[in-house]
Design an enzyme around this catalytic site. Structure first.
Site, PDB file in Angstrom:
ATOM      1  N   ARG A 139     -27.434  37.064 -26.546  1.00 19.67           N
ATOM      2  CA  ARG A 139     -26.774  36.873 -25.256  1.00 19.67           C
ATOM      3  C   ARG A 139     -27.715  37.237 -24.117  1.00 19.67           C
ATOM      4  O   ARG A 139     -27.892  36.476 -23.164  1.00 19.67           O
ATOM      5  CB  ARG A 139     -25.500  37.719 -25.194  1.00 19.67           C
ATOM      6  CG  ARG A 139     -24.256  37.032 -25.724  1.00 19.67           C
ATOM      7  CD  ARG A 139     -24.401  36.504 -27.155  1.00 19.67           C
ATOM      8  NE  ARG A 139     -23.133  35.978 -27.648  1.00 19.67           N
ATOM      9  CZ  ARG A 139     -22.231  36.703 -28.281  1.00 19.67           C
ATOM     10  NH1 ARG A 139     -22.445  37.994 -28.518  1.00 19.67           N
ATOM     11  NH2 ARG A 139     -21.108  36.151 -28.699  1.00 19.67           N
ATOM     12  N   GLU A 306     -15.439  33.536 -35.587  1.00 18.50           N
ATOM     13  CA  GLU A 306     -14.993  32.820 -34.392  1.00 18.50           C
ATOM     14  C   GLU A 306     -15.435  31.350 -34.419  1.00 18.50           C
ATOM     15  O   GLU A 306     -16.117  30.867 -33.522  1.00 18.50           O
ATOM     16  CB  GLU A 306     -15.502  33.521 -33.136  1.00 18.50           C
ATOM     17  CG  GLU A 306     -14.912  34.912 -32.968  1.00 18.50           C
ATOM     18  CD  GLU A 306     -15.392  35.629 -31.731  1.00 18.50           C
ATOM     19  OE1 GLU A 306     -14.644  36.471 -31.192  1.00 18.50           O
ATOM     20  OE2 GLU A 306     -16.536  35.378 -31.280  1.00 18.50           O
ATOM     21  N   TRP A 372     -14.969  43.650 -38.790  1.00 15.99           N
ATOM     22  CA  TRP A 372     -14.984  43.921 -37.352  1.00 15.99           C
ATOM     23  C   TRP A 372     -13.604  43.831 -36.711  1.00 15.99           C
ATOM     24  O   TRP A 372     -13.343  44.491 -35.703  1.00 15.99           O
ATOM     25  CB  TRP A 372     -15.954  42.982 -36.646  1.00 15.99           C
ATOM     26  CG  TRP A 372     -15.480  41.567 -36.457  1.00 15.99           C
ATOM     27  CD1 TRP A 372     -15.565  40.547 -37.350  1.00 15.99           C
ATOM     28  CD2 TRP A 372     -14.885  41.012 -35.275  1.00 15.99           C
ATOM     29  NE1 TRP A 372     -15.046  39.388 -36.814  1.00 15.99           N
ATOM     30  CE2 TRP A 372     -14.632  39.646 -35.535  1.00 15.99           C
ATOM     31  CE3 TRP A 372     -14.554  41.523 -34.015  1.00 15.99           C
ATOM     32  CZ2 TRP A 372     -14.049  38.796 -34.596  1.00 15.99           C
ATOM     33  CZ3 TRP A 372     -13.974  40.676 -33.071  1.00 15.99           C
ATOM     34  CH2 TRP A 372     -13.729  39.330 -33.360  1.00 15.99           C
ATOM     35  N   TYR A 397     -17.433  49.334 -31.262  1.00 15.76           N
ATOM     36  CA  TYR A 397     -18.086  48.340 -30.417  1.00 15.76           C
ATOM     37  C   TYR A 397     -18.517  49.063 -29.145  1.00 15.76           C
ATOM     38  O   TYR A 397     -17.689  49.403 -28.293  1.00 15.76           O
ATOM     39  CB  TYR A 397     -17.136  47.186 -30.100  1.00 15.76           C
ATOM     40  CG  TYR A 397     -17.222  46.042 -31.088  1.00 15.76           C
ATOM     41  CD1 TYR A 397     -17.438  46.285 -32.441  1.00 15.76           C
ATOM     42  CD2 TYR A 397     -17.087  44.730 -30.670  1.00 15.76           C
ATOM     43  CE1 TYR A 397     -17.526  45.248 -33.352  1.00 15.76           C
ATOM     44  CE2 TYR A 397     -17.173  43.680 -31.571  1.00 15.76           C
ATOM     45  CZ  TYR A 397     -17.387  43.936 -32.910  1.00 15.76           C
ATOM     46  OH  TYR A 397     -17.478  42.900 -33.807  1.00 15.76           O
ATOM     47  N   TRP A 449     -22.989  44.617 -28.297  1.00 12.59           N
ATOM     48  CA  TRP A 449     -22.978  43.226 -27.833  1.00 12.59           C
ATOM     49  C   TRP A 449     -23.347  43.197 -26.359  1.00 12.59           C
ATOM     50  O   TRP A 449     -22.878  44.016 -25.578  1.00 12.59           O
ATOM     51  CB  TRP A 449     -21.595  42.615 -28.058  1.00 12.59           C
ATOM     52  CG  TRP A 449     -21.183  42.614 -29.496  1.00 12.59           C
ATOM     53  CD1 TRP A 449     -20.304  43.454 -30.114  1.00 12.59           C
ATOM     54  CD2 TRP A 449     -21.659  41.729 -30.506  1.00 12.59           C
ATOM     55  NE1 TRP A 449     -20.198  43.149 -31.442  1.00 12.59           N
ATOM     56  CE2 TRP A 449     -21.017  42.085 -31.713  1.00 12.59           C
ATOM     57  CE3 TRP A 449     -22.562  40.661 -30.515  1.00 12.59           C
ATOM     58  CZ2 TRP A 449     -21.253  41.421 -32.918  1.00 12.59           C
ATOM     59  CZ3 TRP A 449     -22.787  39.996 -31.710  1.00 12.59           C
ATOM     60  CH2 TRP A 449     -22.138  40.378 -32.892  1.00 12.59           C
ATOM     61  N   THR A 450     -24.168  42.229 -25.973  1.00 14.02           N
ATOM     62  CA  THR A 450     -24.830  42.334 -24.666  1.00 14.02           C
ATOM     63  C   THR A 450     -24.406  41.288 -23.639  1.00 14.02           C
ATOM     64  O   THR A 450     -25.134  41.042 -22.687  1.00 14.02           O
ATOM     65  CB  THR A 450     -26.359  42.269 -24.845  1.00 14.02           C
ATOM     66  OG1 THR A 450     -26.730  41.007 -25.420  1.00 14.02           O
ATOM     67  CG2 THR A 450     -26.858  43.415 -25.703  1.00 14.02           C
ATOM     68  N   GLU A 451     -23.221  40.664 -23.801  1.00 17.53           N
ATOM     69  CA  GLU A 451     -22.791  39.746 -22.753  1.00 17.53           C
ATOM     70  C   GLU A 451     -22.851  40.403 -21.377  1.00 17.53           C
ATOM     71  O   GLU A 451     -23.231  39.759 -20.384  1.00 17.53           O
ATOM     72  CB  GLU A 451     -21.354  39.259 -23.014  1.00 17.53           C
ATOM     73  CG  GLU A 451     -21.200  38.324 -24.192  1.00 17.53           C
ATOM     74  CD  GLU A 451     -20.789  39.066 -25.454  1.00 17.53           C
ATOM     75  OE1 GLU A 451     -20.138  38.450 -26.304  1.00 17.53           O
ATOM     76  OE2 GLU A 451     -21.129  40.261 -25.590  1.00 17.53           O
TER      77      GLU A 451
END
Length: 532
Positions: A139, A306, A372, A397, A449-451
């Site tokens: 991301r 997803e 997860w 997370y 997670w790097t959004e």
């Protein structure tokens, strides 16, 4: 003794052993590489030569210890560090460094005298064999130097798996020589969403980057020298728009104009997924051939999460494949897709691991599961005899917000404080009475997670100090009842640990809240009210 993670046992008699310009450091057979690492680290931080020889610090293997276990004895006669393997020695060396204080973590000497180790006996071994951190570089790309820095940071906390999330809708980060457009086209996007979509903000700034194959070989070798396994993730069949933008024939071209797709600029679940044609299977086999050359890890992560099925439902090609294979539905089609690569990896001596959606439609026989979406997928997989890495988003997370303060930068998800992470238990009650199933919980992992993290300073803020709490959960023999854990004692030990993080240059979240430069005023997040 302010050690993090807490050891199994520790005795502290009176006295100290000084380290001076004449102190020697030596390693027996099999211990040479750890001795060289320790000499380099302490030599730089303390300004001491620590030459080979006797009468100082001695490292040896001891087959009576657990593979990652160690024994550290410091007394008037010197320092004796024993490990069940080179990995055990390395974790013991990390404990030795902690005992020297925060200045032992600096890359240059701020003092050259006054160094001493307390007399101590430490016996230690980890609870779990897989103690991981996921770093999402798809991301928001992190340059190689930042990844190497994170290898050192997780090593300092006795974590031993770096899960690199290398591909997604928003970017493809690994050079594949057979398919150069994956990086020529898929490694960059023309702009990025800033915050959650409801805010309607874009930065209109191209973002990109990728690792050459030699970069990845360097990362893998650097990690291996620190007894860390790098597990690559190549996401299939969803989270694949960057690959489809580079090679439109991979998408469902009988449903959408895949030639018009670009690397995705938004966050969230994407409808553009891989098709199920033979050519796509061959394409990813070729990709994985190069991935296996770069990453010697036993496990290869193939995502599987997803994956919307709408395009498959509308695709004549996908429906024909379902009929050809005699499958019940699109969930069965995804299971067939994953099973294909499970067999392909197994034939090459590797194992597939994927997110718990790979359970849908039937789990590939040799696959392991990263659980997860809570514990449920991991419980089902373990009971069915599949290995499991627990990483429930409600608990570990680390992109989730660290408090309910309005000043938290781009607040996302559940509130997960340092204490919340410390009270996370990887083994759920449903498995504690089932020894056979419990043995399949091979470890646990915290995911970054790097959004909403566009640089390494943001990653530091979200990862630390919570990663220190997670490391203790993964390593130490804590009570399985989270309420029975001594969080007050851990918080007191963290007072010393913050000084270590300072010395390592980690821009962690301060216990009092974000500093002014760590805030993102006006950028909308996506908080979840309440607690799961």
């Amino acid at each position: 003794m302010d050690l993090i993670p807490a050891p199994l046992s520790l005795a502290r008699p009176a006295g100290t052993f000084p380290l001076t310009a004449t102190t020697a450091l030596d390693g027996g057979p099999g211990a040479e590489s750890v001795a060289a690492w320790l000499r380099a680290e302490l030599g730089a931080a303390a300004g001491l030569p620590l030459p080979p020889g006797s009468g100082g610090i001695r490292l040896d293997l001891d087959g009576s210890l657990a593979a990652e276990g160690y024994r550290l004895v410091v007394d008037a006669g010197g320092v004796r560090l024993s490990g069940g393997s080179a990995a055990g020695l390395f974790w013991g060396a990390q404990t030795l460094r902690q005992l020297l204080g925060p200045d032992a973590y600096r890359r240059g000497a701020v003092r050259t005298d006054g160094w001493a180790l307390p007399h101590v006996t430490v016996e230690d071994a980890p609870r779990f064999g897989w103690r991981g951190m996921l770093l999402d570089v798809a991301r928001h790309f992190l340059p190689k130097a930042d990844v190497l820095r994170y290898v050192d940071l997780i090593a300092a906390h006795k974590l031993n798996v770096l899960h690199l999330h290398l591909t997604d809708d928003q970017g493809w980060r690994v050079e594949i020589r057979r398919y150069p457009r994956l990086t020529e086209t898929g490694s960059w996007r023309e702009r990025s969403m800033v915050g959650f979509r409801d805010g309607g903000r874009r930065d209109d700034r191209p973002h990109g980057g990728y690792y050459t194959q030699d970069d990845l070989r360097e990362i893998v070798a650097y990690a291996a020298a620190r007894h860390i396994t790098v597990v690559p993730e190549i996401d299939i069949p969803g989270h694949s728009q960057a690959a489809i933008a580079a090679y439109p024939e991979l998408g469902n071209h009988d449903v959408v104009d895949t030639a018009a797709l670009a690397t995705f600029t938004d966050w969230g679940v994407n409808p553009n997924v891989l098709n199920v044609e033979d050519g796509t299977l061959r394409f990813y086999e070729h990709v994985l051939e190069e991935v296996l050359e770069l990453f010697p890890s036993a496990f290869v992560h193939l995502g599987g999460d997803e994956c919307p099925k709408d395009q498959w439902r509308a695709s004549a090609s996908a429906q024909a494949r379902i009929k050809e294979l005699g499958l019940a539905d699109e969930d069965g089609l995804q299971s067939w897709f994953i099973r294909h690569f499970d067999r392909w990896l197994a034939a090459r001596g590797r194992r597939l691991i994927g997110w718990d959606e790979i359970l849908e439609g039937g789990l590939a026989p040799g696959a392991a599961v990263s659980s997860w979406r809570g514990y449920e997928g991991g419980i089902a997989a373990a009971r069915a005899g599949h290995d499991v890495v627990m990483c429930p988003e409600q608990h570990v997370y680390l992109d989730h917000r660290e408090s309910a303060l309005a000043e938290e930068p781009i607040p996302v998800g559940y509130v997960r404080t340092l204490e919340d992470v410390y009270r996370y238990e990887p083994l759920p009650p449903e498995l504690r009475q089932d020894e056979a199933a419990a043995r399949h919980v091979i470890g646990t992992q915290a995911n970054v997670w790097t959004e909403f993290m566009d640089d390494v300073r943001s990653v530091d803020y979200h990862a630390f100090p919570r990663l220190a709490a997670f490391a203790e959960v993964a390593w130490s023999d804590l009570p399985q009842d989270p309420e029975a854990r001594d969080y007050a004692g851990f918080a007191e030990r963290m007072t010393a640990h913050y000084a270590r993080l300072d010395a390592m240059g980690v821009e962690y979240r301060h216990p009092d809240g974000p500093r002014p430069w760590q805030r993102r005023p006006g950028v909308l997040g996506r908080p979840v009210d309440g607690r799961p």
